[in-house]
Write a protein that holds these residues in place. Structure first.
Motif, PDB file in Angstrom:
ATOM      1  N   PRO A   4     -10.579   3.147  -1.193  1.00 29.98           N
ATOM      2  CA  PRO A   4      -9.183   2.889  -1.460  1.00 29.98           C
ATOM      3  C   PRO A   4      -8.425   1.352  -1.407  1.00 29.98           C
ATOM      4  O   PRO A   4      -7.257   1.456  -1.595  1.00 29.98           O
ATOM      5  N   GLY A  46      -2.087  11.730   3.043  1.00 30.64           N
ATOM      6  CA  GLY A  46      -2.248  11.484   4.350  1.00 30.64           C
ATOM      7  C   GLY A  46      -3.283  10.264   4.588  1.00 30.64           C
ATOM      8  O   GLY A  46      -3.660   9.623   5.346  1.00 30.64           O
ATOM      9  N   SER A  47      -3.581   9.514   3.251  1.00 29.55           N
ATOM     10  CA  SER A  47      -4.661   8.635   3.120  1.00 29.55           C
ATOM     11  C   SER A  47      -3.830   7.450   2.398  1.00 29.55           C
ATOM     12  O   SER A  47      -3.319   7.333   1.306  1.00 29.55           O
ATOM     13  N   ILE A  48      -4.354   6.317   3.154  1.00 33.37           N
ATOM     14  CA  ILE A  48      -3.829   4.874   2.386  1.00 33.37           C
ATOM     15  C   ILE A  48      -4.650   4.495   1.333  1.00 33.37           C
ATOM     16  O   ILE A  48      -5.801   4.674   1.312  1.00 33.37           O
ATOM     17  N   TYR A  49      -4.003   3.898   0.349  1.00 33.63           N
ATOM     18  CA  TYR A  49      -4.643   3.051  -0.886  1.00 33.63           C
ATOM     19  C   TYR A  49      -3.699   1.783  -1.218  1.00 33.63           C
ATOM     20  O   TYR A  49      -2.408   1.863  -1.169  1.00 33.63           O
ATOM     21  N   THR A  50      -4.612   0.774  -1.556  1.00 33.15           N
ATOM     22  CA  THR A  50      -3.586  -0.398  -1.977  1.00 33.15           C
ATOM     23  C   THR A  50      -3.114  -0.554  -2.978  1.00 33.15           C
ATOM     24  O   THR A  50      -3.577   0.205  -3.999  1.00 33.15           O
ATOM     25  N   TYR A 105      -6.968  12.212  -2.654  1.00 32.22           N
ATOM     26  CA  TYR A 105      -6.600  10.836  -2.132  1.00 32.22           C
ATOM     27  C   TYR A 105      -6.629  10.147  -3.452  1.00 32.22           C
ATOM     28  O   TYR A 105      -7.179  10.479  -4.514  1.00 32.22           O
ATOM     29  N   TYR A 112       0.835  -1.134  -0.056  1.00 30.00           N
ATOM     30  CA  TYR A 112       0.154   0.231   0.089  1.00 30.00           C
ATOM     31  C   TYR A 112       0.744   1.138  -0.068  1.00 30.00           C
ATOM     32  O   TYR A 112       2.129   1.303   0.322  1.00 30.00           O
ATOM     33  N   PHE A 113       0.368   2.471  -0.415  1.00 24.25           N
ATOM     34  CA  PHE A 113       0.978   3.724  -0.334  1.00 24.25           C
ATOM     35  C   PHE A 113       0.152   4.547   0.303  1.00 24.25           C
ATOM     36  O   PHE A 113      -1.035   4.465   0.408  1.00 24.25           O
ATOM     37  N   THR A 114       0.785   5.720   0.639  1.00 24.64           N
ATOM     38  CA  THR A 114       0.253   6.758   1.401  1.00 24.64           C
ATOM     39  C   THR A 114       0.318   7.957   0.699  1.00 24.64           C
ATOM     40  O   THR A 114       1.583   8.259   0.421  1.00 24.64           O
ATOM     41  N   VAL A 115      -0.851   8.621   0.236  1.00 26.05           N
ATOM     42  CA  VAL A 115      -0.650   9.941  -0.212  1.00 26.05           C
ATOM     43  C   VAL A 115      -1.761  10.910   0.283  1.00 26.05           C
ATOM     44  O   VAL A 115      -2.960  10.674   0.608  1.00 26.05           O
TER      45      VAL A 115
END
Length: 290
Positions: free
Chosen positions: A200, A122-126, A153, A117-120
């Protein structure tokens, strides 16, 4: 008398006709440059890394993707060729795409040792493992002014091939009931007609109630194909809630796995994700696919 007149004329001529000055020789003449004023200064023009123009909404048929045959797919190989052939079969205009941002997330190209997963913003997405992304053109001016790749996001929007071109041509995911540029009214399979739903989590976005399976024949083989749009989404107005199913994703918690918004033009697709796997026939379809 004659001599006196001659002398008088000579004296007058000598007084009234001054001698010319000797010529002045100028050496090493250098032109002096005046300082540049504001409107004379050369302007620096910023160029995009991709100089290709953003396609207009009315696209020419002559720019459609050339249906070049892909190499046959082997079960143990990367699925890029099959996904590419499927995208060609969609017969969408090539101007929709920005192929510089294609990326393969198959197990060979994106091994298990890489991040899940990554964070962009301040929000995580897989990470969309086992999917192939084809980059899409976006409104570059809007993206830069809103800084969507830094402040918005990243989410996934499950859809079908019947809705795909209408969404991409619209430049953002429409609200149910919107009148599109193609003169059709946008509809979804969900009962809620007042919100757009995203997630996400790639695993949740590909659930069949929002992302139906398309069974197709490519190179004499039958495949199950699904389509998802990878999007940048405005954080304002998002409602995070429990999803249609639980325990779908081991990264995004169940109580935040389904997002909905009623903000129009707040979800911008920038990647077409395609997933393929060999079709397994059931009793209902074995005669059709044999």
């Amino acid at each position: 008398m004659t001599v006196q007149i001659f002398l008088f004329c000579f004296i007058v001529t000598s007084v009234t006709m001054p001698s010319l000055p000797s010529p002045v020789v100028i050496h090493n003449l250098v032109e002096k440059k005046l300082p540049l004023v504001e409107h004379d200064k050369p302007k620096v023009v910023a160029h995009r890394a991709d100089p290709k123009p953003t396609p207009s909404l009315h696209l020419e048929k002559s720019r459609e993707i050339n249906a070049k045959p892909c190499k046959p797919h082997r079960p143990d190989s990367c699925s890029q060729n099959i996904c590419k052939q499927y995208s060609i079969n969609l017969k969408m205009n090539k101007a929709y795409f920005n192929f510089r941002y294609n990326k393969c997330f198959c197990s060979q190209c994106y091994p298990i040792t890489k991040a899940d997963y990554f964070t962009v913003a301040g929000s995580i997405y897989t990470v969309p493992r086992h999917w192939i992304r084809f980059g899409l053109q976006i409104d570059q001016t809007f993206a830069e002014s809103k800084q969507i790749f830094k402040q918005w996001y990243t989410t996934f929007y499950g859809t079908s091939k019947g809705k795909l071109e209408s969404i991409i041509n619209n430049r953002f995911v429409p609200m149910p009931g919107d009148h599109l540029l193609s003169n059709e009214i946008f509809t979804t399979r969900l009962s809620d007609k007042h919100h757009v739903y995203t997630s996400p989590s790639i695993k949740y976005a590909c659930l069949k109630h929002v992302c139906p399976v398309d069974i197709v024949n490519i190179h004499s083989e039958w495949y199950d194909v699904q389509i998802i749009l990878e999007c940048k989404q405005n954080p304002e107005g998002i409602v995070k809630q429990h999803g249609y199913r639980q325990n779908v994703c081991n990264i995004i918690p169940d109580n935040e796995i389904e997002w909905k918004t009623d903000r129009r033009a707040s979800i911008i697709p920038y990647g077409l994700l395609i997933h393929v796997q060999k079709h397994r026939c059931t009793k209902e379809c074995i005669n059709i696919h044999s």
